[in-house]
Write a protein that holds these residues in place. Structure first.
Motif, short mmCIF file in Angstrom:
data_model
loop_
_atom_site.label_atom_id
_atom_site.label_comp_id
_atom_site.label_asym_id
_atom_site.label_seq_id
_atom_site.Cartn_x
_atom_site.Cartn_y
_atom_site.Cartn_z
N ARG A 159 5.65 9.04 2.19
CA ARG A 159 4.72 8.16 1.47
C ARG A 159 4.17 7.08 2.41
NH1 ARG A 159 2.78 6.52 -3.26
NH2 ARG A 159 2.61 4.26 -3.68
N ALA A 160 5.02 6.56 3.29
CA ALA A 160 4.55 5.55 4.23
C ALA A 160 3.48 6.13 5.16
CB ALA A 160 5.72 5.01 5.05
N MET A 161 3.70 7.34 5.65
CA MET A 161 2.70 7.97 6.51
C MET A 161 1.43 8.28 5.75
SD MET A 161 3.82 8.08 9.58
CE MET A 161 2.65 9.24 10.27
N ALA A 162 1.57 8.69 4.49
CA ALA A 162 0.38 8.99 3.68
C ALA A 162 -0.43 7.73 3.41
CB ALA A 162 0.80 9.65 2.38
N ARG A 165 -1.62 7.40 10.55
CA ARG A 165 -1.75 6.61 11.78
C ARG A 165 -0.58 5.63 11.88
NH1 ARG A 165 -7.06 3.59 11.31
NH2 ARG A 165 -6.38 3.53 9.12
N PRO A 166 0.44 5.95 12.63
CA PRO A 166 1.59 5.05 12.75
C PRO A 166 1.24 3.69 13.33
CG PRO A 166 2.13 7.24 13.56
CD PRO A 166 0.66 7.22 13.34
N SER A 167 0.16 3.62 14.12
CA SER A 167 -0.21 2.35 14.74
C SER A 167 -0.67 1.31 13.72
CB SER A 167 -1.32 2.57 15.78
OG SER A 167 -2.47 3.16 15.16
N SER A 168 -1.09 1.76 12.54
CA SER A 168 -1.53 0.81 11.52
C SER A 168 -0.39 0.28 10.66
CB SER A 168 -2.57 1.48 10.61
OG SER A 168 -1.97 2.56 9.89
N MET A 169 0.83 0.72 10.92
CA MET A 169 1.99 0.33 10.12
C MET A 169 2.75 -0.79 10.82
SD MET A 169 3.28 4.18 9.21
CE MET A 169 4.72 3.61 8.33
N HIS A 170 3.27 -1.72 10.04
CA HIS A 170 4.10 -2.78 10.61
C HIS A 170 5.42 -2.23 11.12
CE1 HIS A 170 7.31 -5.83 10.37
NE2 HIS A 170 6.38 -6.67 10.81
N SER A 171 6.03 -1.31 10.39
CA SER A 171 7.32 -0.73 10.75
C SER A 171 7.19 0.77 10.87
CB SER A 171 8.39 -1.08 9.70
OG SER A 171 8.46 -2.47 9.48
N ARG A 172 8.07 1.36 11.59
CA ARG A 172 8.08 2.81 11.71
C ARG A 172 8.41 3.45 10.37
NH1 ARG A 172 11.12 4.47 17.36
NH2 ARG A 172 9.56 3.58 18.80
N TYR A 189 11.98 3.30 9.05
CA TYR A 189 12.41 2.09 8.36
C TYR A 189 11.99 2.13 6.89
CZ TYR A 189 13.81 -0.19 12.69
OH TYR A 189 14.46 -0.53 13.85
N HIS A 190 10.79 2.67 6.62
CA HIS A 190 10.37 2.81 5.22
C HIS A 190 11.30 3.75 4.46
CE1 HIS A 190 6.42 0.71 5.44
NE2 HIS A 190 6.53 1.02 6.73
N GLY A 191 11.64 4.88 5.12
CA GLY A 191 12.57 5.80 4.48
C GLY A 191 13.94 5.17 4.26
N SER A 192 14.41 4.40 5.24
CA SER A 192 15.70 3.73 5.09
C SER A 192 15.66 2.68 3.98
CB SER A 192 16.10 3.06 6.41
OG SER A 192 16.22 4.03 7.44
N TYR A 193 14.53 2.02 3.84
CA TYR A 193 14.38 1.02 2.77
C TYR A 193 14.51 1.67 1.39
CZ TYR A 193 12.06 -2.42 -0.24
OH TYR A 193 11.76 -3.30 -1.25
N VAL A 194 13.86 2.81 1.22
CA VAL A 194 13.96 3.53 -0.07
C VAL A 194 15.39 4.03 -0.28
CG1 VAL A 194 13.08 5.47 -1.42
CG2 VAL A 194 11.54 4.19 0.06
N LEU A 195 16.00 4.55 0.78
CA LEU A 195 17.39 5.04 0.68
C LEU A 195 18.33 3.91 0.26
CD1 LEU A 195 19.23 7.42 3.05
CD2 LEU A 195 20.22 5.19 2.64
N ILE A 196 18.14 2.72 0.83
CA ILE A 196 19.00 1.59 0.48
C ILE A 196 18.87 1.25 -1.00
CG2 ILE A 196 19.25 -0.91 0.81
CD1 ILE A 196 18.65 -0.41 3.79
N TRP A 197 17.65 1.21 -1.50
CA TRP A 197 17.46 0.89 -2.91
C TRP A 197 18.01 1.99 -3.82
CZ3 TRP A 197 16.39 -3.02 -5.99
CH2 TRP A 197 15.86 -4.18 -5.43
#
Length: 494
Positions: free
Chosen positions: A24-27, A32-39, A42-50
């Motif tokens: 979802r973060a990539m979508a 374009r990973p360069s337009s993201m603040h975090s890799r 990290y977005h996947g880990s954030y969802v996993l934590i929640w």
């Protein structure tokens, strides 16, 4: 649902949440990973934590609180005459209810009717299901067991629903919060930092819990026995009281036990420190790499031998050898072949304990000496010093703080040893200076005072906690003093 299956489902939800979070973060970033603040990781880990942490906390709380509520409800269902019985009898009744509840899950409807009809038949039916109980189950026990099963089943179903719903809701909540400029890395690192702080706090909290538990029981002991009689008494004679008695008759002098602990530990350190330190110096500075690769593992094998084996070695080999050799020496000197060294003695226990402690001193000191910078060695040798002078005047002073720490760790190990002392030094609490006679230690008496079917209501058992907190205080003082020495010498080489 089994807890293992529930944990497996949670793990699958966590993995799925991680993958969905990355995608979802990539979508959202348009690939374009360069337009993201975090890799994206990290977005996947954030969802996993929640998805996992809230549900895991709920699961842990449920597993702790639910049995308490269920047990309380089952106890309330007991008849009034059962509630009026002593707590021990109620615990026995509840144990029978639990056993019956386990058997009810295996009986058929026809057998269940027979359970309620006749207690003797009920006991036979439960025995056929592999459930043994102390007596004939009463009708109220069958009803309480059925209530226990029903409440446990409802609790289990509710737990599974709430935990899985929390995991899914947490994952969806985190997915909705994702955005290209979302600071997922900061959020994840905060959680990791919290986990690290929690992990580092476990040792402190455990120590506090141990100290508080010992202090609570030791306080009860000092209410029965004056503190000055315990700390300054020279006679140890607890005289076990009858079960349930609070009779404080007896003498609880600490001095003989403390003297034995320090005496045997001192003899052990006399054996372990020189041998271990010299072997560490040889392996670190003189031994060839081939010899070091063989000798060091063989020396460290001693650390893996159980202490009870050392105790048998002292009891069957070292003790009789010292006794026989002393008899021969005495016979040659006086003509009387009486032994002046007993098989169970301070020197026997100290010698064998010292052998056990050699790997601790050697291995730790070797690592510390090896860690001394090579530049110090080369500088000393370049100025014309010999290898032995370099070791004595450069390497050992530089490694002194670490060596002091290694010796302290070894001393703590010696003070806390029990099995070798039991078999090699005996259990006699005596106050004497002859190393050829038996003595005992604080740890041995802690074990002996807590051995058997005893209640923690008499000073004869509560004294074990007073001994434990005293030993803890002595070790703490040694650690503080050693830390002071380490800091004092370390300043010269920083």
């Amino acid at each position: 649902m089994n807890i293992s299956i529930l944990l497996l489902i949670l793990a699958l939800i966590g993995v799925s949440s991680y993958v969905l979070g990355k995608r979802r973060a990539m979508a959202l970033a348009g690939g374009r990973p360069s337009s993201m603040h975090s890799r994206s990781g990290y977005h996947g880990s954030y969802v996993l934590i929640w998805a996992l942490i809230p549900s895991a906390l709920i699961l842990a709380a449920w597993l702790i609180i639910s049995p308490i509520i269920v047990n309380s409800a089952v106890h309330e269902s007991f008849p009034d005459d059962i509630k009026a019985q002593p707590e021990a009898q109620q615990s026995l009744t509840y144990g029978m209810v639990v056993s019956i509840a386990r058997g009810l899950t295996q009986v058929s409807p026809q057998e269940y009717d027979a359970l309620k009809a006749d207690p003797a038949t009920a006991r036979a039916v439960l025995a056929s299901k592999g459930v043994a109980i102390a007596g004939d189950p009463q009708p109220f026990m069958i009803e309480s067991a059925e209530k226990l099963n029903n409440m446990s089943a409802v609790s289990r179903i509710a737990m599974v629903f709430v935990v899985l719903a929390t995991a899914i809701a947490g994952a969806f909540r985190a997915l909705r919060g994702l955005a290209p400029r979302f600071r997922a890395r900061n959020k994840v690192e905060k959680v990791i930092l919290g986990a690290l702080v929690l992990a580092s706090s476990i040792a402190i909290l455990t120590t506090i819990g141990i100290v508080m538990s010992m202090l609570t029981e030791a306080t009860q002991f000092f209410r029965m026995v004056p503190a000055h009689q315990f700390f300054f008494g020279t006679v140890w004679d607890p005289r076990f009281a009858a079960a349930g008695s609070t009779d404080s008759s007896g003498q609880f002098g600490l001095i003989p036990l403390l003297a034995g602990t320090l005496y045997i530990g001192f003899v052990a350190m006399l054996v372990a420190v020189p041998v271990g330190l010299f072997s560490a110096i040889y392996m670190a500075e003189y031994a060839s790499p081939r010899l070091r690769s063989i000798a060091k593992p063989l020396l460290e094998v001693l650390a893996g031998i159980p202490t009870i084996v050392y105790g048998f070695f002292a009891l069957t080999t070292v003790g009789p050898f010292l006794r026989d050799i002393s008899a021969q020496i005495n016979g040659l000197a006086t003509g009387d072949y009486a032994s002046f060294i007993q098989a169970q003695s301070v020197i026997t226990a100290g010698f064998v304990m010292g052998i056990m402690l050699i790997p601790y001193v050697s291995s730790l000191s070797d690592d510390i000496i090896t860690a001394v910078p090579r530049s110090l060695r080369d500088g000393s040798l370049g100025l014309g010093a010999t290898r032995s002078e370099t070791v004595k005047k450069v390497i050992l002073p530089a490694a002194l703080p670490g060596i002091v720490g290694a010796i302290l760790m070894t001393a703590s190990r010696a003070i806390g040893e029990t099995m070798i002392v039991v078999l090699a030094a005996g259990v006699a609490a005596r106050l004497q200076l002859n190393p050829f006679e038996p003595m005992t230690t604080v740890t041995v008496k802690i074990v002996s005072q807590l051995t058997g079917d005893l209640e923690f209501t008499s000073p004869q058992t509560l004294v074990a906690f007073a001994l434990g907190i005293t030993l803890f205080a002595i070790t703490l003082c040694l650690n503080i003093y050693a830390l002071y020495i380490v800091r004092k010498y370390r300043e010269q080489y920083e």
